[in-house]
Scaffold this motif. Structure first.
Motif, PDB file in Angstrom:
ATOM      1  N   UNK A   1       8.142  -8.530 -18.027  1.00  0.00           N
ATOM      2  CA  UNK A   1       7.812  -9.457 -19.118  1.00  0.00           C
ATOM      3  C   UNK A   1       6.653  -8.897 -19.936  1.00  0.00           C
ATOM      4  N   UNK A   2       5.648  -8.351 -19.255  1.00  0.00           N
ATOM      5  CA  UNK A   2       4.481  -7.797 -19.950  1.00  0.00           C
ATOM      6  C   UNK A   2       4.865  -6.635 -20.865  1.00  0.00           C
TER       7      UNK A   2
ATOM      8  N   UNK B   1      -0.483   1.184 -15.120  1.00  0.00           N
ATOM      9  CA  UNK B   1      -0.585   0.136 -14.111  1.00  0.00           C
ATOM     10  C   UNK B   1      -2.020  -0.132 -13.662  1.00  0.00           C
ATOM     11  N   UNK B   2      -2.882   0.881 -13.711  1.00  0.00           N
ATOM     12  CA  UNK B   2      -4.271   0.664 -13.294  1.00  0.00           C
ATOM     13  C   UNK B   2      -4.977  -0.348 -14.198  1.00  0.00           C
ATOM     14  N   UNK B   3      -4.473  -0.522 -15.430  1.00  0.00           N
ATOM     15  CA  UNK B   3      -5.080  -1.460 -16.377  1.00  0.00           C
ATOM     16  C   UNK B   3      -4.383  -2.823 -16.425  1.00  0.00           C
TER      17      UNK B   3
ATOM     18  N   UNK C   1      -4.198  -1.252  -9.212  1.00  0.00           N
ATOM     19  CA  UNK C   1      -5.289  -0.313  -9.499  1.00  0.00           C
ATOM     20  C   UNK C   1      -5.239   0.943  -8.638  1.00  0.00           C
ATOM     21  N   UNK C   2      -4.591   0.889  -7.487  1.00  0.00           N
ATOM     22  CA  UNK C   2      -4.541   2.049  -6.602  1.00  0.00           C
ATOM     23  C   UNK C   2      -3.314   2.927  -6.775  1.00  0.00           C
TER      24      UNK C   2
ATOM     25  N   UNK D   1       3.947   7.428  -9.998  1.00  0.00           N
ATOM     26  CA  UNK D   1       4.357   6.031 -10.109  1.00  0.00           C
ATOM     27  C   UNK D   1       3.240   5.126 -10.624  1.00  0.00           C
ATOM     28  N   UNK D   2       2.510   5.598 -11.613  1.00  0.00           N
ATOM     29  CA  UNK D   2       1.349   4.865 -12.103  1.00  0.00           C
ATOM     30  C   UNK D   2       1.548   4.281 -13.499  1.00  0.00           C
ATOM     31  N   UNK D   3       2.764   4.362 -14.023  1.00  0.00           N
ATOM     32  CA  UNK D   3       3.051   3.899 -15.373  1.00  0.00           C
ATOM     33  C   UNK D   3       4.366   3.110 -15.364  1.00  0.00           C
TER      34      UNK D   3
END
Length: 120
Positions: A9-10, A89-91, A103-104, A109-111
């Motif tokens: 959704x975001x 994803x960290x944000x 945040x971790x 796999x961080x986006x």
């Protein structure tokens, strides 16, 4: 699963027809391959077959959401898909708790990316 839906959704999944400029699109969801069967071309083959079926049915765009930064790092390997939107994803702030629940997360796999491929 609930957090996955909130992420989608975001990134704009509820406004896809506005984002893509058409109501004639197919969503490809949850494309994963069991580790024992990876590196055999299964997901690219599924995408090729989906493209053929979509074209036969007059679909203008294929769209997918994925949590994988290869789309940003190696766009040449995206088989015609383009990044429409992305969230680091960290944000990402969970709208319910206000916490940075991812945040971790570490590359690749961080986006969370929203990708689309024009078929016409």
């Amino acid at each position: 699963m609930f957090i996955c839906v909130k992420l989608m959704v975001a990134i704009g999944v509820n406004q896809l027809s506005d984002i893509l400029g058409t109501k004639k699109f197919w969503e490809m969801r949850m494309g994963t391959v069991h580790p024992s069967y990876r590196r055999k071309g299964l997901l690219p083959e599924l995408t090729k077959r989906s493209t053929v079926l979509a074209k036969q049915r007059g679909i203008e765009k294929l769209v997918a959401c994925q949590t994988y930064n290869k789309a940003l790092v190696e766009p040449s390997k995206m088989d015609g898909f383009e990044v429409i939107r992305h969230i680091e994803l960290k944000n990402y702030l969970d709208p319910v708790t206000g916490h940075k629940v991812f945040s971790g997360m570490k590359p690749p796999n961080d986006v969370q990316v929203l990708i689309a491929k024009t078929l016409t």
